[in-house]
Design a protein around this motif. Structure first.
Motif: not given
Length: 528
Positions: A284, A315, A318, A368, A387, A390
């Motif tokens: 990331v 993010y 993404y 997220t 995500h 994590r």
């Protein structure tokens, strides 16, 4: 939980600590392996002349043949890396429509400046000047905060005067203070600079996907091969605008001046990025990173409302591209300053604040989670849960691991009188000690790599300073608690209670003057 359960179920806590310490032993050995590979990747990347590689890309067939010959002669790690590179060439050769000539690529470098001195900013811009990439393809953007007032503007004017005519251009963006809805943070500053850059590129009629934007802190020194390496990876990636490009940050500009415990934090931060770079599926954005201007326009540049704008970039991209966004590791490093205040106490305080700000990255967890529900028609269940999991696992581990390792084995013994007389209570500290002793193998590896990464010892420091560089690693357990678990618990508890953090600029001093490397003599007179 270990504290509470030690009263009612000490045996369960004891077995949990044994399992947990075993898990961390295995994890430490695995991480040590990744660290070694990360170091090998970086050393290999620094030996390659990436500008020469770029010239070779003008004839992809010849380059592919050359790499194939290297592959047949190579062994081990080098053989694997050459194969990866050859496969990358073959992939882009099969897609003529996706090919891009390297001379089309312009690098825009945004430096976020607040109250940094002229000497710090000058050294950073000079590092771009000393790179081997064509200077007429490098565009400098000085993003200064309006609330820094005249001193910051004076720094920008001096930089423009000194480097006039060297680069493609030097732009100055002044971020107005007090814009409604913005957090006083780096993200808002570089957002404003990004908009100015977009206007400039539009005026030059340059395509957005021909511009790579590197977002740097004011103290970031690009290595000589950085721009060429990023360009090489960029033009050989078919979906180049769906990627971020992440160099390894080495916090070593002022490493000799920093107290021992702060050096450990600096090394640990660099090591973590080296480890993650060998696992690109997890990587990331962190601190310094590069993205296509097209990508930045698509996601509306940087988030102006968060503290951790760097990782938020990943993010945002993404989810903007429905999961089609990855980070490509760039093993040519950039160097930055470690935390250093005017006094020892100020240094420790600034280090704590920096680590708490990094731990505030937990602010992305709610984002997220929201995306888990709102993207259910665009992403699979696995890609939606990946995500948030994590982030949560990483930050909970960050906050608890050092404390559990240091104190967990003693809690049931100290708290539960009845448990003290058991056989398990007798063996628990011994077993935990023996398990964790093996993790010092990783400390030895870390020490050896650190000694290879640090810049030459300044003349003002004697040979005893090198001994200190070795002995400092005994402070790892203390550093892990003071600058690991505690600031993470602080940040996560603040978020839980709604006591939101603002952006605190980390205090960094340089007590040793920066000595630039050899420069291109054909243009050195322009910055004399």
């Amino acid at each position: 939980m270990p504290f509470m359960l030690s009263f009612v179920w000490p045996v369960g806590v004891a077995y949990f600590i044994i399992i947990f310490d075993t898990y961390w032993l295995v994890k430490a050995l695995v991480m040590g392996g990744h660290l070694v590979f990360g170091y090998l990747h970086m050393q290999r990347a620094m030996r390659i002349d990436w500008l020469a590689r770029l010239h070779q890309t003008e004839d992809l067939s010849t380059l592919a043949d050359s790499l194939m010959r290297q592959y047949l002669l190579a062994r081990g790690f080098e053989k694997r890396k050459v194969k990866e590179e050859w496969e990358q060439i073959e992939q882009i050769r099969a897609l003529p429509a996706q090919q891009k000539h390297w001379r089309q690529v312009v690098h825009a470098v945004i430096y976020a400046i607040y109250k940094e001195s002229y000497e710090v900013v000058e050294a950073s811009v000079r590092s771009c000047f000393e790179s081997n990439y064509p200077k007429d393809k490098i565009l400098i953007v000085l993003a200064i905060e309006g609330r820094a007032d005249e001193p910051a503007r004076e720094v920008a004017r001096r930089i423009q005067d000194k480097f006039a005519g060297v680069f493609m251009d030097i732009l100055v963006s002044v971020h107005p203070d007090g814009i409604m809805g913005e957090l006083k943070a780096k993200g808002a500053n570089v957002y404003h600079a990004g908009k100015l850059l977009q206007q400039y590129i539009d005026g030059k009629y340059i395509k957005y996907d021909d511009v790579i934007v590197s977002c740097f802190d004011a103290d970031t020194l690009a290595s000589r091969q950085y721009f060429a390496n990023v360009t090489y990876n960029y033009i050989l990636t078919p979906e180049r605008t769906f990627r971020s490009y992440q160099p390894i940050p080495l916090f070593n500009n002022n490493i000799w001046d920093v107290p021992a415990i702060n050096r450990l934090v600096a090394f640990s931060s660099s090591y973590w990025q080296m480890i993650e770079s060998t696992r690109p599926y997890r990587l990331v954005n962190f601190s310094s990173q590069a993205m296509s201007l097209k990508t930045l326009v698509d996601i509306d540049f940087w988030d102006r409302t968060v503290v951790s704008e760097d990782s938020k970039q990943f993010y945002r991209a993404y989810y903007q591209y429905n999961g089609n966004h990855k980070v490509i590791p760039i093993f040519t490093p950039v160097s930055m300053d470690a935390v250093l205040g005017k006094t020892y106490w100020q240094t420790l305080k600034a280090q704590y604040i920096q680590k708490r700000r990094w731990a505030w990255g937990i602010e992305h967890f709610p984002y997220t989670v929201e995306k888990f529900f709102s993207t259910r028609h665009q992403l699979s269940w696995y890609r939606r849960i990946l995500h948030p999991f994590r982030i949560l696992e990483g930050h909970v581990s960050w906050a608890t691991s050092s404390l559990l390792i240091a104190l967990g084995g003693w809690l049931p013994i100290l708290i539960n009188i009845d448990f003290r007389s058991s056989i398990l209570a007798y063996h628990l500290p011994i077993l935990a000690r023996d398990l964790l002793s093996a993790t010092w193998i990783g400390v030895v590896v870390s020490t050896m790599i650190a000694l290879k990464l640090i810049p030459p010892r300044p003349a003002k420091y004697g040979k005893t300073k090198m001994i200190e560089m070795v002995l400092q690693w005994v402070l790892v357990p203390i550093s892990g608690i003071i600058f690991g678990s505690i600031p993470a618990i602080d940040a996560e508890t603040r978020l839980m209670l709604g006591r939101y953090l603002g952006f605190h600029v980390t205090e960094k001093e340089r007590k040793t003057s920066f000595t630039p490397a050899a420069v291109d003599k054909t243009v050195v007179s322009k910055v004399a």
